[in-house]
Design a protein around this motif. Structure first.
Motif, PDB file in Angstrom:
ATOM      1  N   ASP A   1       0.277  -4.309   4.871  1.00 48.03           N
ATOM      2  CA  ASP A   1      -0.034  -4.114   6.200  1.00 48.03           C
ATOM      3  C   ASP A   1      -0.848  -5.382   6.184  1.00 48.03           C
ATOM      4  O   ASP A   1      -2.171  -5.343   5.035  1.00 48.03           O
TER       5      ASP A   1
ATOM      6  N   THR B   1       5.203  10.286  -0.431  1.00 54.51           N
ATOM      7  CA  THR B   1       5.014   9.441   0.486  1.00 54.51           C
ATOM      8  C   THR B   1       5.479   7.828   0.525  1.00 54.51           C
ATOM      9  O   THR B   1       6.715   7.913  -0.061  1.00 54.51           O
TER      10      THR B   1
ATOM     11  N   LEU C   1       3.415   7.988  10.385  1.00 53.79           N
ATOM     12  CA  LEU C   1       2.750   6.538  10.806  1.00 53.79           C
ATOM     13  C   LEU C   1       1.968   5.847  11.448  1.00 53.79           C
ATOM     14  O   LEU C   1       0.804   5.661  11.389  1.00 53.79           O
TER      15      LEU C   1
ATOM     16  N   ALA D   1       0.527  -0.946  -0.051  1.00 55.77           N
ATOM     17  CA  ALA D   1      -0.627   0.297   0.572  1.00 55.77           C
ATOM     18  C   ALA D   1       0.997   2.041  -0.111  1.00 55.77           C
ATOM     19  O   ALA D   1       2.287   1.486   0.133  1.00 55.77           O
ATOM     20  N   GLU D   2       0.300   2.809  -0.489  1.00 54.96           N
ATOM     21  CA  GLU D   2       0.817   3.377  -0.567  1.00 54.96           C
ATOM     22  C   GLU D   2       0.141   4.528   0.899  1.00 54.96           C
ATOM     23  O   GLU D   2      -0.367   4.111   1.268  1.00 54.96           O
ATOM     24  N   ILE D   3       0.601   5.341   0.811  1.00 50.30           N
ATOM     25  CA  ILE D   3       0.111   6.224   1.927  1.00 50.30           C
ATOM     26  C   ILE D   3       1.457   7.741   2.289  1.00 50.30           C
ATOM     27  O   ILE D   3       2.547   7.842   2.155  1.00 50.30           O
ATOM     28  N   GLU D   4       0.835   8.961   2.085  1.00 44.97           N
ATOM     29  CA  GLU D   4       1.244  10.301   2.506  1.00 44.97           C
ATOM     30  C   GLU D   4       1.309  10.780   3.639  1.00 44.97           C
ATOM     31  O   GLU D   4       0.466  10.892   4.765  1.00 44.97           O
ATOM     32  N   LEU D   5       2.973  10.613   4.023  1.00 42.51           N
ATOM     33  CA  LEU D   5       3.566  11.025   5.530  1.00 42.51           C
ATOM     34  C   LEU D   5       3.953  12.530   4.767  1.00 42.51           C
ATOM     35  O   LEU D   5       4.331  13.639   4.692  1.00 42.51           O
TER      36      LEU D   5
ATOM     37  N   ARG E   1      -1.736   8.078  11.810  1.00 40.75           N
ATOM     38  CA  ARG E   1      -1.995   8.558  10.413  1.00 40.75           C
ATOM     39  C   ARG E   1      -2.858   7.078  10.201  1.00 40.75           C
ATOM     40  O   ARG E   1      -3.794   6.730  10.054  1.00 40.75           O
ATOM     41  N   LEU E   2      -1.999   6.110  10.479  1.00 46.69           N
ATOM     42  CA  LEU E   2      -3.345   4.575  11.168  1.00 46.69           C
ATOM     43  C   LEU E   2      -3.707   4.188  12.102  1.00 46.69           C
ATOM     44  O   LEU E   2      -4.283   3.824  12.292  1.00 46.69           O
TER      45      LEU E   2
ATOM     46  N   TYR F   1       4.189   0.548   2.319  1.00 42.15           N
ATOM     47  CA  TYR F   1       4.338  -0.323   3.250  1.00 42.15           C
ATOM     48  C   TYR F   1       3.037  -1.279   3.642  1.00 42.15           C
ATOM     49  O   TYR F   1       1.899  -1.693   2.276  1.00 42.15           O
TER      50      TYR F   1
END
Length: 316
Positions: free
Chosen positions: A15, A10, A81, A2-6, A84-85, A13
């Motif tokens: 999960d 980007t 991270l 997956a991708e996440i914008e922090l 955000r999660l 990660y």
């Protein structure tokens, strides 16, 4: 992945999801989330495993040009991270430089209660797996060579790293030879973002140089560990390669002694990257640690034991 914008940009990660206890697993320099593939395969049935690829040289997405890629900055990225999660009571695990990041998360206080909006602790347990500590930064011949490479301009670093296409160079002590006995296939993959052509290559090299240049300044922060590690009162596990040539085994013993609820496990037949060389054994050790009854943790505080030698990496 997956991708996440922090805050830095980007990141990728993994999960595994599920309702089980949460483990967040951190890798080292010039590595990605696949360092943990073996242990995650064994743990995912009854644990939620979150494994980021941090911008440390094997990442696919360049971060923002002004991103803080010092080791304290990367530790804050880990907390970002978790936030955000919306993860709580996680077991934060780090191998190689990932273990240094765990120590810096503790140092910044996020492991207690500072990062959580509702005041609940984000990190309930920590596990340090053969990692930089105290004066071992940059670590041994491998780390000192990387620190020297960080003095190069990004384009020249890319040219020097072309040698890592050759297995004999990857297996040399100045590269991954002292870090893993069985993981050459993984180390070859980790080199690809630095080596392959494409629009992101320049950004990846730029990020890598900035991380490498942060190694020497981080030494003072790790030397200060006796001042902040005793503040972490949750369960703590130290897992060390019994004959590690990069991370001194006496550092594992010192870390376990500094942590009020620390426990040391030494693993045979492995080099520094225990997730590659002994994935099944490390998964067993982590499962036992996470599943331990907190009421019984005091009975094993500041003690040492020797792990079995079962398990193997991906060949090499």
């Amino acid at each position: 992945m997956a991708e996440i914008e922090l805050s830095t940009g980007t990141i990728d990660y993994e999960d595994t999801g599920g309702p089980g206890p949460v483990l967040v697993l951190l890798h080292g320099l010039l590595m990605d989330a696949s360092l943990w593939a073996g242990p995650v395969a064994a743990l995912a049935a009854d644990h939620r495993c979150v494994v980021p690829t941090l911008p440390m040289g094997a990442h696919r997405h360049p971060v923002h040009p002004d991103a803080d890629l010092s080791l304290p900055g990367l530790a804050r990225l880990v907390v970002d991270l978790l936030d955000r999660l919306d993860l709580h009571d996680v077991t934060l695990v780090g191998n190689d430089t990932g273990g240094a990041l765990v120590q810096l998360v503790v140092r910044d206080g996020a492991a207690r209660d500072g990062a959580a909006r509702d005041g609940a602790a984000r990190v309930g347990r920590i596990a340090l797996v053969s990692c930089e500590a105290f004066d071992n930064m940059p670590p041994s011949l491998t780390g000192r060579t990387l620190a020297l490479a960080g003095a190069l301009p990004p384009a020249l670093l890319g040219l020097v790293m072309q040698q890592m296409r050759l297995r004999p160079m990857r297996r040399a002590p100045i590269a991954f030879g002292w870090l893993t006995a069985r993981g050459d296939a993984a180390t070859a993959r980790w080199m690809q973002p630095l080596l392959r052509r494409g629009e992101n290559r320049g950004g990846i090299r730029r990020d890598t140089v900035r991380v490498l240049r942060s190694l020497r300044p981080a030494r003072e922060l790790l030397l200060d560990a006796p001042a902040y590690l005793p503040s972490f009162t949750g369960p703590a596990l130290v897992v060390w390669a019994a004959e590690d040539r990069v991370m001194p085994p006496e550092h594992g013993r010192r870390l376990a002694e500094l942590l009020p609820r620390g426990r040391l496990v030494e693993v045979a037949d492995t080099r520094t990257l225990i997730p590659l060389d002994q994935p099944a054994e490390l998964a067993r050790i982590l499962r036992d640690f996470v599943g331990a009854d907190p009421a019984n943790t005091a009975n094993t505080d500041n003690t040492a034991e020797t792990g079995d030698t079962a398990g193997a990496g991906d060949g090499g």
